[in-house]
Design a protein around this motif. Structure first.
Motif, PDB file in Angstrom:
ATOM      1  N   HIS A 158       2.328  -1.729  -9.631  1.00  0.00           N
ATOM      2  CA  HIS A 158       3.347  -2.844  -9.251  1.00  0.00           C
ATOM      3  C   HIS A 158       3.818  -2.594  -7.857  1.00  0.00           C
ATOM      4  CE1 HIS A 158       4.173  -3.757 -13.549  1.00  0.00           C
ATOM      5  NE2 HIS A 158       3.910  -2.537 -13.602  1.00  0.00           N
ATOM      6  N   ASN A 159       3.685  -1.659  -7.087  1.00  0.00           N
ATOM      7  CA  ASN A 159       3.809  -1.775  -5.619  1.00  0.00           C
ATOM      8  C   ASN A 159       3.041  -2.581  -4.741  1.00  0.00           C
ATOM      9  OD1 ASN A 159       6.193   0.310  -5.061  1.00  0.00           O
ATOM     10  ND2 ASN A 159       4.741   1.255  -6.571  1.00  0.00           N
ATOM     11  N   PHE A 160       2.003  -3.070  -5.490  1.00  0.00           N
ATOM     12  CA  PHE A 160       0.703  -3.859  -4.803  1.00  0.00           C
ATOM     13  C   PHE A 160       0.714  -5.206  -5.211  1.00  0.00           C
ATOM     14  CE2 PHE A 160       0.021   0.720  -4.672  1.00  0.00           C
ATOM     15  CZ  PHE A 160      -0.071   0.976  -3.356  1.00  0.00           C
ATOM     16  N   THR A 161       1.338  -5.765  -6.222  1.00  0.00           N
ATOM     17  CA  THR A 161       1.237  -6.968  -6.622  1.00  0.00           C
ATOM     18  C   THR A 161       1.739  -8.146  -5.671  1.00  0.00           C
ATOM     19  OG1 THR A 161       3.751  -7.105  -7.499  1.00  0.00           O
ATOM     20  CG2 THR A 161       1.780  -6.428  -8.923  1.00  0.00           C
ATOM     21  N   GLY A 162       1.542  -9.366  -5.746  1.00  0.00           N
ATOM     22  CA  GLY A 162       1.624 -10.384  -4.605  1.00  0.00           C
ATOM     23  C   GLY A 162       0.684 -10.228  -3.386  1.00  0.00           C
ATOM     24  N   GLU A 163       1.432  -9.907  -2.221  1.00  0.00           N
ATOM     25  CA  GLU A 163       0.794  -9.735  -0.977  1.00  0.00           C
ATOM     26  C   GLU A 163       0.387  -8.371  -0.841  1.00  0.00           C
ATOM     27  OE1 GLU A 163       0.175 -12.222   1.143  1.00  0.00           O
ATOM     28  OE2 GLU A 163       1.024 -13.686  -0.319  1.00  0.00           O
ATOM     29  N   GLY A 164       0.648  -7.468  -1.847  1.00  0.00           N
ATOM     30  CA  GLY A 164       0.148  -5.853  -1.800  1.00  0.00           C
ATOM     31  C   GLY A 164       0.944  -4.992  -0.686  1.00  0.00           C
ATOM     32  N   GLY A 165       0.157  -4.262  -0.461  1.00  0.00           N
ATOM     33  CA  GLY A 165       1.027  -3.296   0.630  1.00  0.00           C
ATOM     34  C   GLY A 165       0.109  -2.144   1.037  1.00  0.00           C
ATOM     35  N   PRO A 166       0.712  -1.195   1.951  1.00  0.00           N
ATOM     36  CA  PRO A 166      -0.190  -0.243   2.682  1.00  0.00           C
ATOM     37  C   PRO A 166      -0.155   0.942   1.550  1.00  0.00           C
ATOM     38  CG  PRO A 166       2.363  -0.314   3.455  1.00  0.00           C
ATOM     39  CD  PRO A 166       2.063  -1.569   2.436  1.00  0.00           C
ATOM     40  N   ILE A 167      -1.450   1.434   1.832  1.00  0.00           N
ATOM     41  CA  ILE A 167      -1.762   2.798   0.886  1.00  0.00           C
ATOM     42  C   ILE A 167      -2.513   3.544   1.720  1.00  0.00           C
ATOM     43  CG2 ILE A 167      -4.092   1.505   0.091  1.00  0.00           C
ATOM     44  CD1 ILE A 167      -3.308   2.605  -2.727  1.00  0.00           C
ATOM     45  N   THR A 223       4.291   4.257  -0.476  1.00  0.00           N
ATOM     46  CA  THR A 223       5.761   4.080  -0.513  1.00  0.00           C
ATOM     47  C   THR A 223       6.156   3.146  -1.665  1.00  0.00           C
ATOM     48  OG1 THR A 223       5.568   4.928   1.821  1.00  0.00           O
ATOM     49  CG2 THR A 223       7.756   3.856   0.926  1.00  0.00           C
ATOM     50  N   GLY A 224       7.224   3.662  -2.352  1.00  0.00           N
ATOM     51  CA  GLY A 224       7.403   2.811  -3.371  1.00  0.00           C
ATOM     52  C   GLY A 224       8.595   1.524  -2.777  1.00  0.00           C
ATOM     53  N   ARG A 225       8.243   0.368  -3.192  1.00  0.00           N
ATOM     54  CA  ARG A 225       8.955  -0.771  -2.858  1.00  0.00           C
ATOM     55  C   ARG A 225      10.236  -0.838  -2.706  1.00  0.00           C
ATOM     56  NH1 ARG A 225       5.440  -6.155  -4.550  1.00  0.00           N
ATOM     57  NH2 ARG A 225       3.700  -5.763  -3.303  1.00  0.00           N
ATOM     58  N   ARG A 226      10.869  -0.463  -3.933  1.00  0.00           N
ATOM     59  CA  ARG A 226      12.199  -0.373  -4.302  1.00  0.00           C
ATOM     60  C   ARG A 226      12.837   1.078  -3.756  1.00  0.00           C
ATOM     61  NH1 ARG A 226      12.870  -2.714 -10.291  1.00  0.00           N
ATOM     62  NH2 ARG A 226      13.403  -0.528 -10.598  1.00  0.00           N
ATOM     63  N   SER A 227      12.442   2.045  -4.107  1.00  0.00           N
ATOM     64  CA  SER A 227      12.801   3.285  -3.961  1.00  0.00           C
ATOM     65  C   SER A 227      12.804   3.810  -2.497  1.00  0.00           C
ATOM     66  CB  SER A 227      12.340   4.462  -4.714  1.00  0.00           C
ATOM     67  OG  SER A 227      11.053   4.752  -4.390  1.00  0.00           O
ATOM     68  N   GLY A 228      11.458   3.357  -1.696  1.00  0.00           N
ATOM     69  CA  GLY A 228      11.285   3.887  -0.501  1.00  0.00           C
ATOM     70  C   GLY A 228      10.736   5.322  -0.271  1.00  0.00           C
ATOM     71  N   ARG A 229      10.440   5.872  -1.298  1.00  0.00           N
ATOM     72  CA  ARG A 229       9.950   7.141  -1.531  1.00  0.00           C
ATOM     73  C   ARG A 229       8.476   7.265  -1.423  1.00  0.00           C
ATOM     74  NH1 ARG A 229      12.094   9.261  -7.320  1.00  0.00           N
ATOM     75  NH2 ARG A 229      10.398  10.998  -6.676  1.00  0.00           N
ATOM     76  N   THR A 230       7.986   8.365  -1.052  1.00  0.00           N
ATOM     77  CA  THR A 230       6.388   8.670  -0.881  1.00  0.00           C
ATOM     78  C   THR A 230       6.138   9.169  -2.361  1.00  0.00           C
ATOM     79  OG1 THR A 230       6.699   8.619   1.328  1.00  0.00           O
ATOM     80  CG2 THR A 230       4.685   9.615   0.389  1.00  0.00           C
ATOM     81  N   PHE A 231       4.951   8.628  -2.997  1.00  0.00           N
ATOM     82  CA  PHE A 231       4.396   9.269  -3.951  1.00  0.00           C
ATOM     83  C   PHE A 231       2.855   9.255  -3.864  1.00  0.00           C
ATOM     84  CE2 PHE A 231       7.904   6.513  -5.361  1.00  0.00           C
ATOM     85  CZ  PHE A 231       8.484   7.254  -6.320  1.00  0.00           C
ATOM     86  N   SER A 232       2.260  10.340  -4.445  1.00  0.00           N
ATOM     87  CA  SER A 232       0.771  10.564  -4.422  1.00  0.00           C
ATOM     88  C   SER A 232       0.653  10.464  -6.015  1.00  0.00           C
ATOM     89  CB  SER A 232       0.530  11.817  -3.766  1.00  0.00           C
ATOM     90  OG  SER A 232       0.614  11.800  -2.392  1.00  0.00           O
ATOM     91  N   THR A 233      -0.625  10.193  -6.269  1.00  0.00           N
ATOM     92  CA  THR A 233      -1.236  10.209  -7.598  1.00  0.00           C
ATOM     93  C   THR A 233      -3.107  10.216  -7.733  1.00  0.00           C
ATOM     94  OG1 THR A 233      -1.143   9.526  -9.839  1.00  0.00           O
ATOM     95  CG2 THR A 233      -1.142   7.868  -8.149  1.00  0.00           C
ATOM     96  N   PRO A 234      -3.633  10.710  -8.241  1.00  0.00           N
ATOM     97  CA  PRO A 234      -4.995  10.836  -8.509  1.00  0.00           C
ATOM     98  C   PRO A 234      -5.370   9.596  -9.327  1.00  0.00           C
ATOM     99  CG  PRO A 234      -4.197  12.476  -9.961  1.00  0.00           C
ATOM    100  CD  PRO A 234      -2.929  11.940  -9.525  1.00  0.00           C
TER     101      PRO A 234
END
Length: 117
Positions: A77-86, A42-53
């Protein structure tokens, strides 16, 4: 040589579609899936869900993704700093994890995913 600027969306869509087709192929899918997976986040700013290979390496509950042409891509960039779920599609299922992106002194970017459970 460093690539600067975003990749054309049309090119990205074509490459992603080809990779997706290869992963789903009965003949090539098992071979391709050993090195390529699809991440969903999920994008940090947009809140949209993305998928990519992405290409990956896996060892003992940790998945490492080397980001090629990092200056031309934004997903990491969504995973910089403390990171995030994936979520990663591995072994035929979606597996949850926590991703953290790091850039080294040479500008290379690596995303490290610790899988849940």
């Amino acid at each position: 040589m460093r690539y600067r600027g975003p990749l054309p969306k049309r090119t990205v869509r074509r490459v992603n579609a080809c990779v997706g087709a290869l992963r789903m192929s009965p003949r090539w899918g098992p071979l391709v899936s050993r090195q390529l997976t699809v991440i969903t986040y999920t994008g940090r700013r947009s809140g949209r869900t993305f998928s990519t290979p992405v290409g990956y390496r896996r060892a003992a509950g940790v998945v490492t993704i080397g980001v090629r042409l990092p200056d031309a891509k934004k997903w990491w960039h969504n995973f910089t700093g403390e990171g995030g779920p994936i979520f990663l599609h591995l072994d035929g299922t979606d597996q949850a994890g926590h991703a953290v992106a790091r850039r080294d002194e040479k500008g290379r970017v690596t995303v490290t995913v610790r899988l849940d459970g």
